[in-house]
Design an enzyme around this catalytic site. Structure first.
Site, PDB file in Angstrom:
ATOM      1  N   ASN A 165     -10.597   4.493  -7.043  1.00 58.68           N
ATOM      2  CA  ASN A 165     -11.017   3.182  -6.572  1.00 58.68           C
ATOM      3  C   ASN A 165     -12.504   3.047  -6.864  1.00 58.68           C
ATOM      4  OD1 ASN A 165      -8.468   2.545  -5.520  1.00 58.68           O
ATOM      5  ND2 ASN A 165      -8.910   3.616  -3.617  1.00 58.68           N
TER       6      ASN A 165
ATOM      7  N   HIS B 145      -8.093  10.464  -6.493  1.00 60.71           N
ATOM      8  CA  HIS B 145      -6.896  10.679  -5.685  1.00 60.71           C
ATOM      9  C   HIS B 145      -5.822  11.252  -6.614  1.00 60.71           C
ATOM     10  CE1 HIS B 145      -8.012   7.994  -2.190  1.00 60.71           C
ATOM     11  NE2 HIS B 145      -8.743   7.412  -3.116  1.00 60.71           N
TER      12      HIS B 145
ATOM     13  N   ASP C  77      -6.154  14.868   1.405  1.00 58.17           N
ATOM     14  CA  ASP C  77      -6.578  13.607   2.007  1.00 58.17           C
ATOM     15  C   ASP C  77      -6.103  13.572   3.454  1.00 58.17           C
ATOM     16  OD1 ASP C  77      -7.371  10.552   0.718  1.00 58.17           O
ATOM     17  OD2 ASP C  77      -6.534  10.650   2.736  1.00 58.17           O
TER      18      ASP C  77
ATOM     19  N   HIS D 101     -14.485  10.185  -6.310  1.00 55.49           N
ATOM     20  CA  HIS D 101     -13.355  11.061  -6.004  1.00 55.49           C
ATOM     21  C   HIS D 101     -12.118  10.564  -6.721  1.00 55.49           C
ATOM     22  CE1 HIS D 101     -13.659   7.875  -2.950  1.00 55.49           C
ATOM     23  NE2 HIS D 101     -12.330   7.875  -2.931  1.00 55.49           N
TER      24      HIS D 101
HETATM   25  P1  AMP Z   1     -11.258   5.517  -1.125  1.00 52.23           P
HETATM   26  O1  AMP Z   1     -10.680   4.484  -0.195  1.00 52.23           O
HETATM   27  O2  AMP Z   1     -10.730   5.453  -2.528  1.00 52.23           O
HETATM   28  O3  AMP Z   1     -12.765   5.533  -1.060  1.00 52.23           O
HETATM   29  O4  AMP Z   1     -10.725   6.924  -0.597  1.00 52.23           O
HETATM   30  C1  AMP Z   1     -11.302   7.617   0.454  1.00 52.23           C
HETATM   31  C2  AMP Z   1     -10.270   8.576   0.937  1.00 52.23           C
HETATM   32  O5  AMP Z   1     -10.903   9.559   1.719  1.00 52.23           O
HETATM   33  C3  AMP Z   1      -9.171   7.952   1.802  1.00 52.23           C
HETATM   34  O6  AMP Z   1      -7.910   8.163   1.204  1.00 52.23           O
HETATM   35  C4  AMP Z   1      -9.320   8.677   3.140  1.00 52.23           C
HETATM   36  O7  AMP Z   1      -8.077   8.916   3.754  1.00 52.23           O
HETATM   37  C5  AMP Z   1     -10.007   9.965   2.724  1.00 52.23           C
HETATM   38  N1  AMP Z   1     -10.792  10.599   3.769  1.00 52.23           N
HETATM   39  C6  AMP Z   1     -11.741  10.028   4.562  1.00 52.23           C
HETATM   40  N2  AMP Z   1     -12.259  10.931   5.391  1.00 52.23           N
HETATM   41  C7  AMP Z   1     -11.664  12.113   5.104  1.00 52.23           C
HETATM   42  C8  AMP Z   1     -11.772  13.439   5.616  1.00 52.23           C
HETATM   43  N3  AMP Z   1     -12.615  13.747   6.624  1.00 52.23           N
HETATM   44  N4  AMP Z   1     -10.976  14.411   5.092  1.00 52.23           N
HETATM   45  C9  AMP Z   1     -10.132  14.122   4.090  1.00 52.23           C
HETATM   46  N5  AMP Z   1      -9.978  12.891   3.557  1.00 52.23           N
HETATM   47  C10 AMP Z   1     -10.725  11.902   4.055  1.00 52.23           C
END
Ligand code: AMP
Length: 114
Positions: free
Chosen positions: A87, A102, A31, A100
């Site tokens: 989420n 986490h 992440d 996804h």
């Molecule tokens: P959510 O808020 O559950 O949709 O999680 C999305 C996650 O994607 C967040 O924890 C972000 O930090 C992560 N994220 C967004 N863009 C990127 C990226 N380019 N590379 C890696 N993680 C990302």
């Protein structure tokens, strides 16, 4: 056809990411804004499922595989113990509508995505 999600662009290699594992159907990467010492995302390569509920209905075997991969990653990158967060929905904090998991591990604080 819907616009590619940011995660589909990572799968396509259009956006860089630190990929830690992948197979034909799943990919795991770090992440970009870690909330724990080890914070990995496990995603299907397809963006067909926006959230975990859709995936559970549409391809429960793939959801089970995601959990198995999370387990293995936690063993490889930490001590095998982890928090698994999906989420689901904007009001629950979802910002990327490409399902996804986490995987949070490596010495969690109470605030890690809580
Ligand atoms: P959510 O808020 O559950 O949709 O999680 C999305 C996650 O994607 C967040 O924890 C972000 O930090 C992560 N994220 C967004 N863009 C990127 C990226 N380019 N590379 C890696 N993680 C990302």
């Amino acid at each position: 056809m819907s616009e590619p999600t940011i995660f589909s662009r990572i799968v396509a290699g259009e956006i860089p990411a630190t990929v830690v594992w992948q197979n034909e159907r799943l990919i795991a990467f770090e992440d970009i804004a870690p909330q724990a010492p080890v914070h990995l995302l496990v995603i299907p390569k397809t963006q067909q499922y926006a959230n975990v509920s859709e995936l559970a209905v549409g391809d429960p075997a793939l959801l089970a595989e995601m959990i198995s991969v999370a387990d293995q990653l936690a063993a490889t990158h930490a001590n095998g113990e982890y928090r698994l967060v999906f989420n689901s929905g904007a009001s629950a904090g979802q910002t990327v509508f490409h399902v996804h998991a986490h995987v949070l591990c490596g010495g969690l604080t109470e605030s890690a995505l809580a």
